[in-house]
Write a protein that holds these residues in place. Structure first.
Motif, mmCIF file in Angstrom:
data_model
loop_
_atom_site.group_PDB
_atom_site.id
_atom_site.type_symbol
_atom_site.label_atom_id
_atom_site.label_comp_id
_atom_site.label_asym_id
_atom_site.label_seq_id
_atom_site.Cartn_x
_atom_site.Cartn_y
_atom_site.Cartn_z
ATOM 1 N N LEU A 75 -4.549 -14.506 -8.310
ATOM 2 C CA LEU A 75 -3.302 -14.626 -7.559
ATOM 3 C C LEU A 75 -2.305 -13.552 -7.989
ATOM 4 N N LEU A 76 -2.159 -13.356 -9.300
ATOM 5 C CA LEU A 76 -1.213 -12.358 -9.807
ATOM 6 C C LEU A 76 -1.635 -10.924 -9.489
ATOM 7 N N ALA A 77 -2.893 -10.714 -9.141
ATOM 8 C CA ALA A 77 -3.350 -9.376 -8.760
ATOM 9 C C ALA A 77 -2.705 -8.912 -7.452
ATOM 10 N N ASP A 78 -2.139 -9.848 -6.707
ATOM 11 C CA ASP A 78 -1.401 -9.521 -5.482
ATOM 12 C C ASP A 78 0.085 -9.474 -5.829
ATOM 13 N N ILE A 79 0.675 -8.293 -5.788
ATOM 14 C CA ILE A 79 2.083 -8.137 -6.158
ATOM 15 C C ILE A 79 2.993 -9.057 -5.357
ATOM 16 N N ALA A 80 2.613 -9.375 -4.131
ATOM 17 C CA ALA A 80 3.437 -10.234 -3.282
ATOM 18 C C ALA A 80 3.575 -11.647 -3.846
ATOM 19 N N SER A 81 2.707 -12.034 -4.787
ATOM 20 C CA SER A 81 2.852 -13.348 -5.419
ATOM 21 C C SER A 81 3.981 -13.350 -6.446
ATOM 22 N N VAL A 83 6.695 -10.411 -6.399
ATOM 23 C CA VAL A 83 7.882 -9.728 -5.900
ATOM 24 C C VAL A 83 7.559 -8.986 -4.607
ATOM 25 N N VAL A 84 8.580 -8.855 -3.758
ATOM 26 C CA VAL A 84 8.471 -8.063 -2.534
ATOM 27 C C VAL A 84 9.504 -6.945 -2.632
ATOM 28 N N LEU A 85 9.057 -5.728 -2.376
ATOM 29 C CA LEU A 85 9.938 -4.557 -2.406
ATOM 30 C C LEU A 85 10.389 -4.236 -0.989
ATOM 31 N N PRO A 86 11.486 -3.486 -0.830
ATOM 32 C CA PRO A 86 11.988 -3.168 0.511
ATOM 33 C C PRO A 86 10.935 -2.436 1.350
ATOM 34 N N GLU A 87 10.740 -2.916 2.558
ATOM 35 C CA GLU A 87 9.755 -2.315 3.462
ATOM 36 C C GLU A 87 10.077 -0.849 3.735
ATOM 37 N N ALA A 88 11.358 -0.497 3.794
ATOM 38 C CA ALA A 88 11.779 0.872 4.087
ATOM 39 C C ALA A 88 11.297 1.873 3.038
ATOM 40 N N CYS A 91 6.084 1.224 0.168
ATOM 41 C CA CYS A 91 5.329 1.131 -1.088
ATOM 42 C C CYS A 91 3.968 0.470 -0.911
ATOM 43 N N THR A 92 3.010 0.982 -1.646
ATOM 44 C CA THR A 92 1.689 0.374 -1.750
ATOM 45 C C THR A 92 1.290 0.359 -3.216
ATOM 46 N N VAL A 93 0.540 -0.646 -3.598
ATOM 47 C CA VAL A 93 0.069 -0.750 -4.974
ATOM 48 C C VAL A 93 -1.155 0.138 -5.124
ATOM 49 N N ASP A 137 7.948 -19.352 -5.705
ATOM 50 C CA ASP A 137 7.158 -20.072 -4.698
ATOM 51 C C ASP A 137 5.761 -20.377 -5.233
ATOM 52 N N GLN A 138 5.215 -19.450 -6.002
ATOM 53 C CA GLN A 138 3.863 -19.598 -6.543
ATOM 54 C C GLN A 138 3.825 -20.439 -7.814
#
Length: 169
Positions: A75-81, A83-88, A91-93, A137-138
């Motif tokens: 689960l933690l391997a997904d950064i979205a679990s 934090v979310v960074l600004p779409e503008a 960013c990609t991991v 949330d997680q």
């Protein structure tokens, strides 16, 4: 590669200053995030006590406990679990590493935590101006996340908590 080395050095410096206070008081319910931003993206480090992630703070004794650890690592391997960074910022991991770590002192395990590092490449790192924490949330046992940020223009700290998950960088 040079920029990644610089980011890692900066994270190490931030980690060193935070580690000194973390060793003085291991706080359940509190995660720590360290972010180093440069013109190519960011290196993000996240650490939380195991008890807040899997519900126990000892080395696994059963297959079920090991399975719980493995599931949280995935689960933690997904950064979205976390934090979310600004779409503008676009960013990609580009690289991620997650560990279940046990620190020993005098032969006894004293501190067990999950640690994740995300190497993030951004098409416009200048737009990395905020973050939104999704970690609560997680992992509802977490009550707060301290955030330390290093940018070319300086260092800043803050915190997020359930109900107040957005932080300006």
């Amino acid at each position: 590669m040079f920029l990644r080395a610089l980011k890692l050095s900066a994270v190490s410096l931030v980690s060193f200053s935070l580690s000194a206070s973390a060793e003085e008081a291991h706080v359940h319910g509190e995660a720590v995030m360290e972010i180093v931003i440069d013109d190519a993206g960011a290196l993000i480090s996240f650490e939380a006590p195991a008890i807040d992630i899997v519900g126990f703070e000892y080395l696994p004794k059963t297959d079920e406990e090991q399975a719980a650890i493995d599931a949280k690592i995935e689960l933690l391997a997904d950064i979205a679990s976390v934090v979310v960074l600004p779409e503008a910022a676009g960013c990609t991991v580009s690289d991620v590493h997650v560990d279940f770590e046990a620190e020993e002192h005098d032969g006894e395990v004293e501190h067990i935590a999950f640690h994740a590092e995300y190497d993030v490449s951004c098409s416009d790192a200048g737009k990395l101006t905020s973050l939104t924490a999704t970690v609560f949330d997680q992992f509802p046992d977490l009550e707060e996340m301290e955030v330390e940020v290093v940018t070319p223009s300086g260092q800043k700290g803050g915190h997020v908590e359930p109900g107040e998950t957005m932080l300006e960088l």
